[in-house]
Design a protein around this motif. Sequence first.
Motif, PDB file in Angstrom:
ATOM      1  N   ARG A   1       0.828  -1.205   0.000  1.00 17.17           N
ATOM      2  CA  ARG A   1       0.000   0.000   0.000  1.00 17.17           C
ATOM      3  C   ARG A   1       0.866   1.260   0.000  1.00 17.17           C
ATOM      4  NH1 ARG A   1      -4.146   0.618  -2.063  1.00 17.17           N
ATOM      5  NH2 ARG A   1      -5.181   1.986  -0.548  1.00 17.17           N
ATOM      6  N   GLU A   2       1.990   1.197   0.715  1.00 14.49           N
ATOM      7  CA  GLU A   2       2.913   2.332   0.725  1.00 14.49           C
ATOM      8  C   GLU A   2       3.454   2.598  -0.676  1.00 14.49           C
ATOM      9  OE1 GLU A   2       4.716   5.546   2.293  1.00 14.49           O
ATOM     10  OE2 GLU A   2       3.412   4.166   3.405  1.00 14.49           O
ATOM     11  N   LEU A   3       3.565   1.536  -1.471  1.00 13.82           N
ATOM     12  CA  LEU A   3       4.013   1.653  -2.850  1.00 13.82           C
ATOM     13  C   LEU A   3       2.850   1.940  -3.804  1.00 13.82           C
ATOM     14  CD1 LEU A   3       6.558  -1.287  -2.780  1.00 13.82           C
ATOM     15  CD2 LEU A   3       7.114   1.123  -3.145  1.00 13.82           C
ATOM     16  N   GLU A   4       1.667   2.173  -3.215  1.00 10.41           N
ATOM     17  CA  GLU A   4       0.465   2.590  -3.949  1.00 10.41           C
ATOM     18  C   GLU A   4      -0.092   1.518  -4.887  1.00 10.41           C
ATOM     19  OE1 GLU A   4       0.520   6.767  -5.265  1.00 10.41           O
ATOM     20  OE2 GLU A   4       2.541   6.867  -4.415  1.00 10.41           O
TER      21      GLU A   4
ATOM     22  N   PRO B   1      -2.866  -1.023  -5.978  1.00  9.66           N
ATOM     23  CA  PRO B   1      -4.303  -1.193  -5.743  1.00  9.66           C
ATOM     24  C   PRO B   1      -4.561  -2.491  -4.983  1.00  9.66           C
ATOM     25  CG  PRO B   1      -3.851  -0.654  -8.052  1.00  9.66           C
ATOM     26  CD  PRO B   1      -2.525  -0.975  -7.414  1.00  9.66           C
TER      27      PRO B   1
ATOM     28  N   LYS C   1      11.415   5.008  -4.761  1.00 13.94           N
ATOM     29  CA  LYS C   1      10.484   6.049  -4.327  1.00 13.94           C
ATOM     30  C   LYS C   1      11.219   7.116  -3.526  1.00 13.94           C
ATOM     31  CE  LYS C   1       6.060   6.644  -1.922  1.00 13.94           C
ATOM     32  NZ  LYS C   1       4.941   5.963  -1.226  1.00 13.94           N
TER      33      LYS C   1
ATOM     34  N   LYS D   1       3.191   6.349 -11.053  1.00 14.70           N
ATOM     35  CA  LYS D   1       3.522   5.571  -9.865  1.00 14.70           C
ATOM     36  C   LYS D   1       4.507   4.473 -10.229  1.00 14.70           C
ATOM     37  CE  LYS D   1      -1.124   6.371  -8.070  1.00 14.70           C
ATOM     38  NZ  LYS D   1      -2.409   5.781  -7.704  1.00 14.70           N
TER      39      LYS D   1
ATOM     40  N   ASP E   1       5.539   1.100 -10.496  1.00 15.55           N
ATOM     41  CA  ASP E   1       4.739  -0.130 -10.496  1.00 15.55           C
ATOM     42  C   ASP E   1       5.369  -1.160 -11.415  1.00 15.55           C
ATOM     43  OD1 ASP E   1       2.865  -2.023 -10.156  1.00 15.55           O
ATOM     44  OD2 ASP E   1       1.164  -0.783 -10.663  1.00 15.55           O
TER      45      ASP E   1
END
Length: 240
Positions: free
Chosen positions: A55-58, A60, A89, A120, A122
């Motif tokens: 989640r910290e790495l965004e 989903p 990041k 982001k 990903d």
Amino acid sequence: MMTVKQVSDISGVSIRTLRYYDRIGLLSPAEHTEAGYRLYDDAALERLQQILLFRELEFPLKDIIAIMESPTYDRKQALAQQIELLELKRQHLDDLIAFARGIKMIGVRAVDFSAFDTSKIDEYTKRAKEKWGNTKAYEEFSHKKRTSEENERLMEDFAQLFAEFGELKGGSPESSEAQAMVKKLQGFITEHFYTCTDEILSGLGKMYAADSEFREHINSAGGKGTAEFAAKAIAVYCGE
């Protein structure tokens, strides 16, 4: 075993979110009490830590479920990849901090803000990253990689330039000393930030005198009137 409230307290994840994670099959409690209350064991807490890193790495939630439920999911390998992405990041944030300092100190406002890469990180899902048009100046600036300590020293050196301007402000902005300082300033910006053409330098000079934030910052280094003096010296240097 820990109750949902205890897990919420130590993790910072709300009870409502923990219940939602249970409902979608992302994080299920180890068992329930006779009254129906959720109880979490060490394995569940460990899984929650992995979820929070994603989640910290965004990522989903649907992607986190797909990753963690995959038969090939390897926790140690995933952790190594998470560390790598967090480092990326951090580098991205360091770049933004350096850029923001540049805006504050040298007037990189002339640079198009669409130059920020807003995509982001990903690597798992291989989503296409947005690409924004970069100005030449920003491209040069963004490719200069420095540590936070190096950036701090650089800002100190930059402030020293205006301290030297301050020592000259009692004289004429047309003097050879003042013009030499302008040349030194232009060379410093070119060496450490981006190619500072006479056109860019002229724009910076106007900004130093007109913008209250820049004026205050420069005057704090060289004394009251330094920003206005530097602006006049720059105007002479640029033939205005």
